[in-house]
Design a protein around this motif. Structure first.
Motif, short mmCIF file in Angstrom:
data_model
loop_
_atom_site.label_atom_id
_atom_site.label_comp_id
_atom_site.label_asym_id
_atom_site.label_seq_id
_atom_site.Cartn_x
_atom_site.Cartn_y
_atom_site.Cartn_z
N ASN A 142 0.81 -1.33 -0.05
CA ASN A 142 -0.01 0.02 0.00
C ASN A 142 0.95 1.37 0.16
O ASN A 142 0.47 2.16 0.57
CB ASN A 142 -0.96 0.06 1.31
N LEU A 193 2.33 4.69 -1.93
CA LEU A 193 1.74 5.44 -2.83
C LEU A 193 2.64 5.47 -4.06
O LEU A 193 4.15 5.63 -4.26
CB LEU A 193 2.16 6.94 -2.52
N SER A 194 2.04 4.95 -5.11
CA SER A 194 2.80 4.67 -6.34
C SER A 194 3.55 5.87 -7.16
O SER A 194 4.40 5.63 -7.76
CB SER A 194 1.99 3.64 -7.23
N ASN A 195 2.92 6.90 -7.30
CA ASN A 195 3.31 8.16 -7.77
C ASN A 195 4.34 8.95 -6.86
O ASN A 195 4.62 10.17 -7.32
CB ASN A 195 1.96 9.04 -8.24
N GLU A 196 4.40 8.42 -5.94
CA GLU A 196 5.62 9.25 -5.00
C GLU A 196 6.96 8.36 -4.85
O GLU A 196 6.68 7.13 -4.84
CB GLU A 196 5.08 9.67 -3.54
N PHE A 237 5.33 11.27 3.93
CA PHE A 237 3.81 11.55 3.89
C PHE A 237 3.51 11.48 5.57
O PHE A 237 2.82 12.21 6.03
CB PHE A 237 3.18 10.55 3.26
N ALA A 248 7.39 1.30 -7.98
CA ALA A 248 7.64 0.40 -9.02
C ALA A 248 8.76 -0.25 -9.54
O ALA A 248 8.82 -1.35 -10.22
CB ALA A 248 6.85 0.88 -10.48
N GLY A 264 -6.55 0.00 -0.32
CA GLY A 264 -5.31 -0.10 0.68
C GLY A 264 -4.60 1.02 0.74
O GLY A 264 -4.20 1.28 1.86
N VAL A 265 -4.34 1.76 -0.27
CA VAL A 265 -3.45 2.92 -0.25
C VAL A 265 -3.84 4.18 0.62
O VAL A 265 -3.59 4.74 1.68
CB VAL A 265 -2.77 3.32 -1.74
N ALA A 288 -3.21 5.58 4.53
CA ALA A 288 -3.03 6.96 5.13
C ALA A 288 -3.98 7.09 6.22
O ALA A 288 -3.60 7.96 7.07
CB ALA A 288 -3.34 7.91 3.64
N ILE A 326 -5.16 13.65 3.19
CA ILE A 326 -5.39 12.63 2.11
C ILE A 326 -6.12 12.96 0.74
O ILE A 326 -5.68 12.33 -0.26
CB ILE A 326 -6.54 11.58 3.13
N GLY A 335 -2.66 14.64 -0.88
CA GLY A 335 -1.42 13.87 -0.77
C GLY A 335 -1.80 12.31 -1.49
O GLY A 335 -0.88 11.74 -1.72
N VAL A 336 -2.98 11.98 -1.28
CA VAL A 336 -3.00 10.65 -1.62
C VAL A 336 -4.11 10.60 -2.99
O VAL A 336 -3.76 10.18 -4.04
CB VAL A 336 -3.72 9.58 -0.64
N SER A 360 -3.18 13.03 -5.95
CA SER A 360 -1.71 12.55 -6.18
C SER A 360 -1.54 11.33 -7.04
O SER A 360 -1.18 11.03 -8.07
CB SER A 360 -0.70 12.51 -5.22
N GLU A 361 -2.33 10.20 -6.40
CA GLU A 361 -2.41 8.88 -7.01
C GLU A 361 -3.18 8.81 -8.33
O GLU A 361 -3.04 7.96 -9.18
CB GLU A 361 -2.94 7.98 -6.30
N ALA A 362 -4.10 9.90 -8.37
CA ALA A 362 -5.17 9.90 -9.32
C ALA A 362 -4.74 10.65 -10.89
O ALA A 362 -5.32 10.76 -11.42
CB ALA A 362 -6.69 10.30 -8.97
N ARG A 363 -3.49 11.34 -10.27
CA ARG A 363 -2.81 12.44 -11.32
C ARG A 363 -3.17 11.94 -12.99
O ARG A 363 -3.57 12.42 -13.62
CB ARG A 363 -1.60 12.54 -11.07
N PRO A 364 -2.68 10.67 -13.43
CA PRO A 364 -2.77 10.43 -14.86
C PRO A 364 -4.37 10.37 -15.11
O PRO A 364 -4.57 10.86 -16.39
CB PRO A 364 -1.96 9.15 -14.72
N LEU A 418 3.24 11.60 -15.73
CA LEU A 418 2.80 11.57 -14.31
C LEU A 418 2.83 10.31 -13.62
O LEU A 418 2.35 10.13 -12.44
CB LEU A 418 1.55 12.53 -14.15
N LYS A 462 3.66 6.95 -12.27
CA LYS A 462 4.90 6.29 -12.03
C LYS A 462 4.77 4.67 -11.71
O LYS A 462 5.60 4.22 -10.92
CB LYS A 462 5.57 6.97 -10.63
N ARG A 463 3.51 4.24 -12.09
CA ARG A 463 3.22 2.89 -11.69
C ARG A 463 3.92 1.92 -12.46
O ARG A 463 3.92 0.57 -12.24
CB ARG A 463 1.77 2.75 -11.90
N LYS A 464 4.25 2.44 -13.69
CA LYS A 464 5.42 1.34 -14.32
C LYS A 464 6.66 1.79 -14.56
O LYS A 464 7.01 2.92 -14.86
CB LYS A 464 4.65 1.36 -15.91
#
Ligand SMILES: Nc1ncnc2c1ncn2[C@@H]1O[C@H](COP(=O)(O)OP(=O)(O)OP(=O)(O)O)[C@@H](O)[C@H]1O
Ligand SMILES: [Mg+2]
Lengths: 260, 220
Positions: free
Chosen positions: A92, A94-97, A105, A139, B120-121, B125, B135, B138-139, B142-146, B216, B218-220
């Motif tokens: 869990n 943060l994948s973009n950080e 955080f 990742a 879970g992410v 938080a 949240i 920062g979560v 940030s995570e949904a950016r793309p 933006l 970074k998942r891959k």
């Protein structure tokens, strides 16, 4: 350090009620590593998640270091949660950080000033041996490394308690061992009390000072692992302990697999 | 070709009008639609601030506006446009209706992208004692950016096309030019020129959007 007093959790799914955890009491002493073991659906995660009120108990009280969590306001609960670290099976993060930002955080959540944050991030990544990965994204890491970042994050606010929900279940045996060593080190060096859910008896044996066996939403026995010989009394406890190494070829008189 | 060059100033003016209308409506989508999208996400059943009445009202309002065919919305909002910008015609007046349509459009896309953030992410938080504001910024964002950027790209492109309908209230714009010359006066040349311009703009927007979204991510 962690006390559950007659806590229970009942879910409603459609028209049915499910007793995920039946009224259960458990006391975990400071500095101990308490394992919770049992099969899928036994209620292990639910019990663990009531320790920081991620799940609100249907009834009963939860105490951390003498403070009753179940009576706190939203703000007070947030405050209390900062001294309770948590790690998960799927990390869990943060994948973009970056890894550093992931650790930072929770320090921001605790409103630590920027200068101290940077220093603490470095310290924590150092503890888990990942200082050189600070600028990388999750990742780009292996599973074991991701879990170590998660441990660094959980440690950042100097928690008194660390909750672990199957932290090694997605990892191979060697990586599992390295994660367990980090958890042991954290317990020893920082006196962090650990509550760890697992379904792997080897994990419990390797790490825990106490192991509670859970079945159908109830703790059926509590085993003291410091004793020279651990003698489980319940069929499930005996099955878990006796069949180690035999895998699922092992069976045990008194345990009907059909029950699970 | 000479014919098109003669209309050069008119074409440039039309491009400017399209830009005005699209910028204003997309700005409204971001400034108002995004918070509504966040509200929809947070108040949905089983989410962080789950609140059935608030969710129902917000969701119903969003659906209501979104179910209007845009032309009808445009006409229906004439009095409202007059109230806000003092006139019922021109690019500014059209921008009012376009904004009203763009806000719920983007709100839903924001809600969708936030739902793609793994539970879970968010939970990690919450467990760390982070505040709701922290949240969200920062979560969630940030995570949904793309996804948020892709949604914005879709919104920009859709509203370039919606803005063509704004000719009805004298909104102008490149789409309106194509309709006036090409469709009403059978001036194929101008129509083709306008369409080429639109195609280039849309391709450009899509390219920038996709590029930004992938940078933006970074998942891959
Ligand atoms: N949010 C929920 N809603 C309804 N039922 C739930 C919910 N969470 C858990 N349960 C039910 O509660 C019971 C205990 O679940 P729990 O996740 O605590 O089990 P577990 O011991 O952690 O299992 P596993 O090893 O598979 O993780 C299960 O029967 C599960 O279906
Ligand atoms: Mg579980």
């Amino acid at each position: 350090m962690i006390t559950f007093k007659e806590v229970s959790k009942r879910y409603k799914t459609g028209r049915q009620w499910v007793d995920a955890v039946k009224p259960t009491s458990l006391h975990i002493e400071k500095g101990h590593i308490q394992g919770i073991i049992g099969f899928s659906g036994a209620g292990k995660s639910t019990l663990l998640r009531m320790a920081n009120l991620l799940e609100q108990p249907t009834a009963g009280e939860v105490y951390i270091d003498g403070q009753e969590l179940t009576g706190l306001s939203t703000g007070e609960l947030r405050e209390a949660r900062r001294s309770i670290g948590m790690i998960f099976q799927h990390y869990n993060l943060l994948s973009n950080e970056t890894c550093a930002a992931n650790v930072e955080f929770v320090l921001k959540a605790a409103k630590l000033p920027s200068r101290e944050r940077k220093k603490r991030v470095e310290e924590c990544l150092e503890i888990v041996g990942l200082a050189e990965k600070a600028r990388q994204y999750p990742a780009q890491l292996s599973g074991g490394q991701k879990q170590r970042v998660a441990i660094a994050r959980a440690l950042a606010n100097n928690p008194k308690v660390l909750l672990c929900d199957e932290p090694t279940s997605a990892l191979d045996p060697v990586t599992t061992l390295s994660i367990l060593e980090f958890l042991e080190k954290i317990n020893r060096e920082f006196q962090v009390t650990i509550m760890l859910v697992t379904h792997e008896i080897q994990v419990a044996k390797r790490l825990c000072s106490r192991v509670a066996v859970m079945e159908n939403g109830a703790i059926t026995e509590q085993l003291d692992m410091s004793l020279p010989a651990v003698k489980p009394a319940t069929p499930l406890g005996q099955f878990l302990f006796d069949t180690e190494g035999e895998g699922f070829r092992g069976s045990h008189p008194g345990l009907k697999i059909g029950d699970y | 070709m000479d014919h098109i060059l003669a209309l050069k100033s008119e074409i440039i003016k039309a491009i400017g009008q399209t830009c005005t209308m699209v910028s204003i409506s997309v700005a409204a989508a971001v400034m108002i639609g995004m918070p509504i999208g966040i509200l929809l996400f947070l108040t949905a059943p089983g989410h962080l601030r789950s609140n059935r009445p608030v969710y129902r009202v917000a969701s119903y309002a969003v659906n209501l506006v979104r179910s209007f065919p845009f032309l009808i919305l445009l006409v229906a909002l004439i009095p409202f446009s007059r109230m806000i910008v003092g006139t019922a015609i021109g690019p500014l007046a059209a921008s009012v209706s376009l904004s009203v349509a763009a806000i719920p459009f983007y709100a839903r896309l924001v809600e969708q992208s936030l739902r793609e953030v793994p539970k879970g992410v968010i939970e990690a938080a919450v467990a760390s004692g982070a505040s709701m504001k922290h949240i969200v910024w920062g979560v969630l964002l940030s995570e949904a950016r793309p996804g948020l950027v892709s949604g914005l790209t879709v919104t920009v492109i859709s509203f370039i096309s919606y803005s063509a309908a704004a000719g009805t209230v004298g909104g102008g714009g490149i789409g309106d030019l194509a309709i006036r010359y090409g469709y009403q006066r059978f001036d194929t040349e101008v129509m083709v020129a306008c369409i080429v311009i639109l195609v280039v703009i849309v391709q450009l927007v899509q390219w920038v959007g996709s590029f930004t979204a992938s940078r933006l991510d970074k998942r891959k």
